[in-house]
Structure formats: structure tokens, C-alpha cells
Design an enzyme around this catalytic site. Structure first.
Site, PDB file in Angstrom:
ATOM      1  N   MET A 174      15.074  78.575  40.822  1.00 17.52           N
ATOM      2  CA  MET A 174      14.304  78.629  42.064  1.00 17.52           C
ATOM      3  C   MET A 174      13.433  79.879  42.090  1.00 17.52           C
ATOM      4  O   MET A 174      13.001  80.328  43.149  1.00 17.52           O
ATOM      5  CB  MET A 174      15.231  78.589  43.283  1.00 17.52           C
ATOM      6  CG  MET A 174      15.966  77.274  43.420  1.00 17.52           C
ATOM      7  SD  MET A 174      16.506  76.870  45.095  1.00 17.52           S
ATOM      8  CE  MET A 174      17.564  78.246  45.478  1.00 17.52           C
ATOM      9  N   ALA A 231      12.323  83.976  41.391  1.00 14.67           N
ATOM     10  CA  ALA A 231      12.919  85.308  41.545  1.00 14.67           C
ATOM     11  C   ALA A 231      13.802  85.593  40.336  1.00 14.67           C
ATOM     12  O   ALA A 231      14.961  85.985  40.461  1.00 14.67           O
ATOM     13  CB  ALA A 231      13.685  85.414  42.849  1.00 14.67           C
ATOM     14  N   GLY A 240      19.890  87.351  34.423  1.00 15.18           N
ATOM     15  CA  GLY A 240      20.735  86.168  34.287  1.00 15.18           C
ATOM     16  C   GLY A 240      19.929  84.957  33.868  1.00 15.18           C
ATOM     17  O   GLY A 240      20.346  84.181  32.989  1.00 15.18           O
ATOM     18  N   HIS A 241      18.773  84.767  34.475  1.00 20.25           N
ATOM     19  CA  HIS A 241      17.887  83.671  34.054  1.00 20.25           C
ATOM     20  C   HIS A 241      17.394  83.886  32.626  1.00 20.25           C
ATOM     21  O   HIS A 241      17.279  82.926  31.845  1.00 20.25           O
ATOM     22  CB  HIS A 241      16.681  83.568  34.994  1.00 20.25           C
ATOM     23  CG  HIS A 241      17.033  83.254  36.412  1.00 20.25           C
ATOM     24  ND1 HIS A 241      16.983  84.196  37.408  1.00 20.25           N
ATOM     25  CD2 HIS A 241      17.443  82.099  37.010  1.00 20.25           C
ATOM     26  CE1 HIS A 241      17.335  83.638  38.558  1.00 20.25           C
ATOM     27  NE2 HIS A 241      17.617  82.382  38.352  1.00 20.25           N
ATOM     28  N   GLN A 261      18.430  71.488  49.392  1.00 22.77           N
ATOM     29  CA  GLN A 261      19.746  72.118  49.312  1.00 22.77           C
ATOM     30  C   GLN A 261      19.930  73.256  50.306  1.00 22.77           C
ATOM     31  O   GLN A 261      20.945  73.944  50.278  1.00 22.77           O
ATOM     32  CB  GLN A 261      20.018  72.606  47.888  1.00 22.77           C
ATOM     33  CG  GLN A 261      19.161  73.757  47.406  1.00 22.77           C
ATOM     34  CD  GLN A 261      19.345  73.989  45.918  1.00 22.77           C
ATOM     35  OE1 GLN A 261      19.030  73.130  45.082  1.00 22.77           O
ATOM     36  NE2 GLN A 261      19.886  75.145  45.566  1.00 22.77           N
ATOM     37  N   LYS A 276      28.108  81.169  36.956  1.00 23.90           N
ATOM     38  CA  LYS A 276      28.336  81.828  38.244  1.00 23.90           C
ATOM     39  C   LYS A 276      28.384  80.801  39.366  1.00 23.90           C
ATOM     40  O   LYS A 276      29.190  80.918  40.291  1.00 23.90           O
ATOM     41  CB  LYS A 276      27.246  82.868  38.536  1.00 23.90           C
ATOM     42  CG  LYS A 276      27.504  83.634  39.848  1.00 23.90           C
ATOM     43  CD  LYS A 276      26.441  84.676  40.107  1.00 23.90           C
ATOM     44  CE  LYS A 276      25.182  84.046  40.666  1.00 23.90           C
ATOM     45  NZ  LYS A 276      25.391  83.566  42.061  1.00 23.90           N
ATOM     46  N   ASP A 277      27.522  79.806  39.312  1.00 25.01           N
ATOM     47  CA  ASP A 277      27.545  78.711  40.290  1.00 25.01           C
ATOM     48  C   ASP A 277      28.489  77.636  39.769  1.00 25.01           C
ATOM     49  O   ASP A 277      28.062  76.550  39.342  1.00 25.01           O
ATOM     50  CB  ASP A 277      26.133  78.166  40.504  1.00 25.01           C
ATOM     51  CG  ASP A 277      25.211  79.198  41.116  1.00 25.01           C
ATOM     52  OD1 ASP A 277      25.601  79.808  42.129  1.00 25.01           O
ATOM     53  OD2 ASP A 277      24.113  79.412  40.580  1.00 25.01           O
TER      54      ASP A 277
END
Length: 331
Positions: free
Chosen positions: A78, A80, A84-85, A109, A195-196
Site C-alpha cells: 500500500m 510508504a 521491510g518492503h 480493507q 508480520k501480518d
């Protein structure tokens, strides 16, 4: 303190495509990620120049057709973007000939009163990070569904617990968008962060139940040196709130230490809860142990310790994999 996630093995979900028999990880970076393994294939040289940017479905089809490829990978975001990305993109780059990153803030969502309007949007910086990591195509539409979709995916009972209990409809909206993106991109591999954890479980179940022709690969959580899990929402935290937020990773570390000492569910939850109870500025939503594959009840063996809390007005989640010893009767 810094906590290190134990590497876990993800299984390929179909044959005939590159599998995910070892965790997808990245080269060393300032933030930390666990379970560093050799990549499954030689990492291609970085792509020269900026990625091709597609703003609608027609442009996406043209961009995907512009390069010969044997294996296509997608990383859905999404925006930003942070380290991590970048770790997800490196993992994709190591295993695919063509890497597609999607950047889209999914309204489906977000519930009423959530942060859709203020969610950080940093497209030029995101594009620069994608270029740095060798992304071939960035799909960044302004809209996916011109009209809110009448037909949607449902997470079923998986979407009603943990995050779903606090955010009704969140996982249905997430799966509807992820399913649409998988249909549009036609990827062989799809990379998502651990993480998710609930999101990853839901996506894997959707892919298995509905026979999507894609392998879903989980990538270890990336953390700052002090243990804070990287998240786009960390940008909302004041310096003081960021310090308070470290209680989440400290609680997970305490629970993991209890498990390592042979503790069962009660000991693990008690150790983690003690840290959270002593923390200032942290409003806990849930602290739970759940099965790694189905988020169901677990009393022994592999498990996830999951936490969600508000720090100020910012809702943060984190989790840790561990192995439980069954509680002894009367203890």
C-alpha cells in the site's frame, strides 16, 4: 532489545513452478530479519533505470507483455515503502525473472473511522526504492474497482478472530483486493511478510481453496535494531510513543524465552502479559497463542504468539513463532 524470529519452512503449494521450500530472506541490512539462508537461485543483476509504471489495466498488460520471462513474482503493497518492503522485493528478485510491485491503498480493507485518508502516500520515494531493488514493473492504479464490488471474497471464520474481531470486514476486503491483483498480474510467486500473520494465513487458505495458480511465500519480519517491527504506521508515532511501542516486541521476546525454558501456554502468555501490563502508553487489544497454519487453539508444538495494541492513536501488530510445551496439570 532486539528479537530474532526463528526461520520457518514454507511449502510450495503446487508443482511445476519454483517452490518455497526455504524461507525467502534478504542480504544483510541495517534492520534485522531472521533465518538467513542462501537464495534459491542466483540473484540477477539490478535492473537499469526506473521500473515501468502502469497506472491502469491496459498499461499493466502492455508492461507485463514487454519482457520475456520464465517466472514472474509479485509483491503487493500500500506504498510508504520501507526496509521491510525492500526485503520482500529482494526475495522476489532472487527467485523471479520479472518482479512486479503493486502500490495501492485498498479502501475495501479500511473500516469506518480507520486511517484510509491519512495513510501515508509517498509515491516518488516508493518508486526510487523499487528502482533500487530491481523491480521491473510498478502497478500503481488510482482505482481498482470503479464501483465497489458486489461479489467479494470472504475469509470466513478466519476473518472473524484476532484482527477480524476488532476490524470487521477487513480480511474480506483484503482478500478481494489480493485476489483481483493475482488475477491481473498472473504471477507465479507472491511474497508476503510474516508480520501480518493472519493476512498470510487467509491468503494461503484462499489460494488453496480456490485453486489459484500461484505459490505464496512468507518472508520473515524485518525489525529495527531495538526490536520494533517495521510498519508504515510507525510514521504516525511520536518519539515517546515509539519508545512505548517497544513493549510489543519485548513482550513477544519474554513469551519466547518462557517457551524456550519449557513453559506451556500459561507460562508464555503470563510472561508476555507481564511486560505489557508494566508498559505505559500501550492499550492492548489482544495477546493470543494460535496455531501457525489455521490460527486455531494450540496447547503444544509450533504456535504463533500474536499481539495487537494501540500506542497513542496508532494500532500496531506483531507476532513471533515459537514451540510450546504442554502445560502440566495443576501448574
Amino acid at each position: 532489545m532486539s528479537i530474532v524470529l526463528p526461520g520457518a519452512t514454507d511449502r510450495a503449494q503446487r508443482s511445476g513452478r519454483p517452490g518455497d521450500s526455504s524461507p525467502a530472506t534478504a542480504p544483510p541490512a541495517p534492520p534485522t530479519t531472521a533465518g538467513v539462508h542462501a537464495p534459491a537461485r542466483p540473484i540477477p543483476p539490478p535492473r537499469a533505470g526506473r521500473p515501468t509504471v502502469a497506472r491502469d489495466r491496459t498499461e499493466l498488460r502492455a508492461a507485463l507483455a514487454s519482457a520475456d520471462r520464465a517466472v514472474r513474482a509479485v509483491v503487493m503493497t500500500m506504498g510508504a515503502l520501507h526496509e521491510g518492503h525492500a526485503t520482500l522485493l529482494r526475495a522476489a528478485r532472487a527467485r523471479a525473472d520479472q518482479v512486479v510491485a503493486t502500490i495501492f491503498v485498498n479502501p475495501l480493507q479500511f473500516g469506518a473511522g480507520e486511517d484510509l485518508d491519512r495513510y501515508p502516500r509517498t509515491f516518488e520515494a516508493d518508486l526510487a526504492l523499487c528502482a533500487r531493488e530491481g523491480v521491473d514493473v510498478v502497478f500503481a492504479p488510482t482505482v481498482i474497482h470503479e464501483v465497489p464490488p458486489l461479489v467479494r471474497f470472504s475469509a470466513g471464520s478466519l476473518g472473524e478472530i484476532l484482527e477480524g474481531a476488532s476490524r470487521p470486514g477487513h480480511f474480506d476486503g483484503m482478500l478481494t483486493l489480493v485476489g483481483t491483483m493475482l488475477h491481473l498480474v498472473r504471477a507465479d510467486l507472491a511474497f508476503f511478510g510474516r508480520k501480518d500473520a493472519q493476512q498470510l494465513v487467509c491468503i494461503r487458505r484462499m489460494v488453496a481453496d480456490l485453486a489459484f495458480d500461484v505459490s505464496v511465500i512468507g518472508v520473515d519480519t524485518v525489525r529495527e535494531p531495538d526490536g520494533l517491527a517495521l510498519s508504515s504506521r510507525n510514521a504516525y508515532l511520536t518519539p515517546g510513543q515509539r519508545t512505548d511501542a517497544l513493549a510489543l516486541s519485548r513482550a513477544l521476546a519474554a513469551g519466547a524465552a518462557a517457551a524456550d525454558d519449557g513453559g506451556g501456554p500459561a507460562a508464555v502468555l503470563g510472561a508476555a502479559r507481564a511486560v505489557l501490563d508494566a508498559a505505559a502508553g500501550v492499550d492492548v487489544d489482544y495477546l493470543e497463542l494460535a496455531g501457525s497454519d489455521d490460527l486455531g487453539p494450540v496447547t503444544a508444538g509450533p504456535a504463533l504468539l500474536l499481539v495487537a495494541a494501540r500506542v497513542g492513536t496508532t494500532r500496531l501488530i506483531d507476532n513471533l513463532s515459537l514451540v510450546l510445551t504442554a502445560d502440566c496439570p495443576g501448574v
